[in-house]
Design an enzyme around this catalytic site. Sequence first.
Site, PDB file in Angstrom:
ATOM      1  N   GLU A 186       0.559  -1.515   0.440  1.00 12.60           N
ATOM      2  CA  GLU A 186      -0.037  -0.259  -0.003  1.00 12.60           C
ATOM      3  C   GLU A 186       0.897   1.113   0.388  1.00 12.60           C
ATOM      4  OE1 GLU A 186      -1.758  -0.669   3.281  1.00 12.60           O
ATOM      5  OE2 GLU A 186      -3.502  -2.174   2.130  1.00 12.60           O
ATOM      6  N   GLU A 264      -7.224  -6.880  -0.382  1.00 11.57           N
ATOM      7  CA  GLU A 264      -7.729  -7.170   0.851  1.00 11.57           C
ATOM      8  C   GLU A 264      -9.371  -6.460   0.797  1.00 11.57           C
ATOM      9  OE1 GLU A 264      -5.469  -4.663   3.719  1.00 11.57           O
ATOM     10  OE2 GLU A 264      -4.337  -5.415   3.404  1.00 11.57           O
TER      11      GLU A 264
END
Length: 654
Positions: A186, A264
């Site tokens: 991320e 996710e």
Amino acid sequence: MAPKKPSCLRSLLLPLSLTLLLPQADTRSFIVDRDHDRFLLDGAPFRYVSGSLHYFRVPRVLWADRLLKMRWSGLNAIQFYVPWNYHEPQPGVYNFNGSRDLIAFLNEAALANLLVILRPGPYICAEWEMGGLPSWLLRKPEIRLRTSDPDFLAAVDSWFKVLLPKIYPWLYHNGGNIISIQVENEYGSYGACDFSYMRHLAGLFRALLGEKILLFTTDGPEGLKCGSLQGLYTTVDFGPADNMTKIFTLLRKYEPHGPLVNSEYYTGWLDYWGQNHSTRSVSAVTKGLENMLKLGASVNMYMFHGGTNFGYWNGADKKGRFLSITTSYDYDAPISEAGDPTTKLFALRDVISKFQEVPLGPLPPPSPKMMLGPLTLHLVGHLLAFLDLLCPSGPIRSILPMTFEAVKQDRGFMLYRTYMTHTIFEPTPFWVPNNGVHDRAYVMVDGVFQGVLERNMRDKLFLMGKVGSKLDILVENMGRLSFGSNSSDFKGLLEPPILGQTILTQWMMFPLKIDNLVKWWFLLQLPKWPYPQAPSGPTFYSKTFPILGSVGDTFLHLPGWTKGQVWINGFNLGRYWTKQGPQQTLYVPRFLLFPRGALNKITLLELENVPLQPQVQFLDKPILNSTSTLHRTRINSLSADTLSASEPMELSGH
């Protein structure tokens, strides 16, 4: 699925039926078929339905149980991180033993017939201490984390040259079970947007792992611009409340061809001290999963089993103010913190069964649970009475206070001591300027507890004392920032405290080794120490007790206690913060307890105030949401945009 070398080991580690079904290593492949927007596994169309769990949040003896339940749920893959700080506690010192045995965990996954999506970092977030980066990096105060800063890259290169060769034999095309590997994590949410850094990492992975392994990135929709990189497969993360069509359309701008991947998909959410316990409805989670599977997307559910932040391993977020993450990482996941199937699990299994075969047979039942108590704890003594044992090497002296990092104290607690230079007859303000307490300071004058100073709060204490009075400040590291922030999160007293108009100097720093002392206590009977009749401030309590019946998993309840740390038979269960909540119990796996009447020992460090009846009890159900803390907020925060506990937390990828 064992590594290619040696080939005989693979057949020993794998169930016979699985071994017979696997192609030879030289024919194995996992690739992106961009012409048909899909993955190919050994040349056949493939879609993974995966779930996250973290081996570092689950004791090793429980790995097989959790993985078996995930496979039974219909998953064909698992996804997990590798926390750098868990394996390299000091520069050049590596630990892959016990619950840190990464290779043993890969083997357990193979035995459960689960493929692996690996996320080795170097940064992982995961609500873990400092996002998995080792705090010893901050011994160079000017280091710029997660950038092409030469100091950071040198440390990363050194670490990956140890880690990546270990996993190389476990890559799928080598005969193992790792089908893909994430580069960084991320990165688009970090704010640095250093493409030179990302290119360096990608080159390092390729140099050490070769060209065949699929490398990918993961970002929230807002992070795709800075987090993606040409040559790495781009995936996205989002939850059931987000607009799936809008996000996948955005993903196509960065990855026009190939399978859609949500790396996710949030089945729940994390908890912060002082906020409500987070939940996600079964219907919302199952509906979102079914819609993605209808599109042919590959999905990883985060988390499928959360586990526990034992010890001092929890991370923290900065969302308006500093928010420390709870000991429980239950996450409202399909498999509970104690490893039990939930209604969410069965509902997700039903959805998965519409798209692919799921294993037949009954799911292992919930673990047996145990109740015990209440038990009355006995006062051992004030923390200050054990200072010579807690810091046997003696204090470090400095004119100004030094940070944890400067004295090589990674986690836990450090005591700062100085002496008053003149008598103060009237209550006088005492504070630390520039938000210089990281994270909580427990203040004592001549051993008498005065109160708490807290990060991001405008609190002041009012002190009195004679010339020569001893001023002690016990500072607790509540977990380093783990998500998003590009600032280094130093711990301790970052500025010299001020008493009235006087800047206090001439400090002694005592880095405390509390866990070591607790383990000695388990073996030794220390003499009785003098203590005040009504103790307050940092104080040790303990109790020995037998378990006469059968031993089961249990949940330690601490009604009336304020805040502190708990050990069972020398094992650090983690933090409690009963007065803040929402978590009210600590998960105690049954293997930590001695059966058949042998004496167990509970040790507790209460940091503030002890209840009139210093009792604890073991329950057969967890309490993760306390109604006494709902909608609690602090109005004296340093930050104007502080969120109250009743306001919804903004979701972001973790």
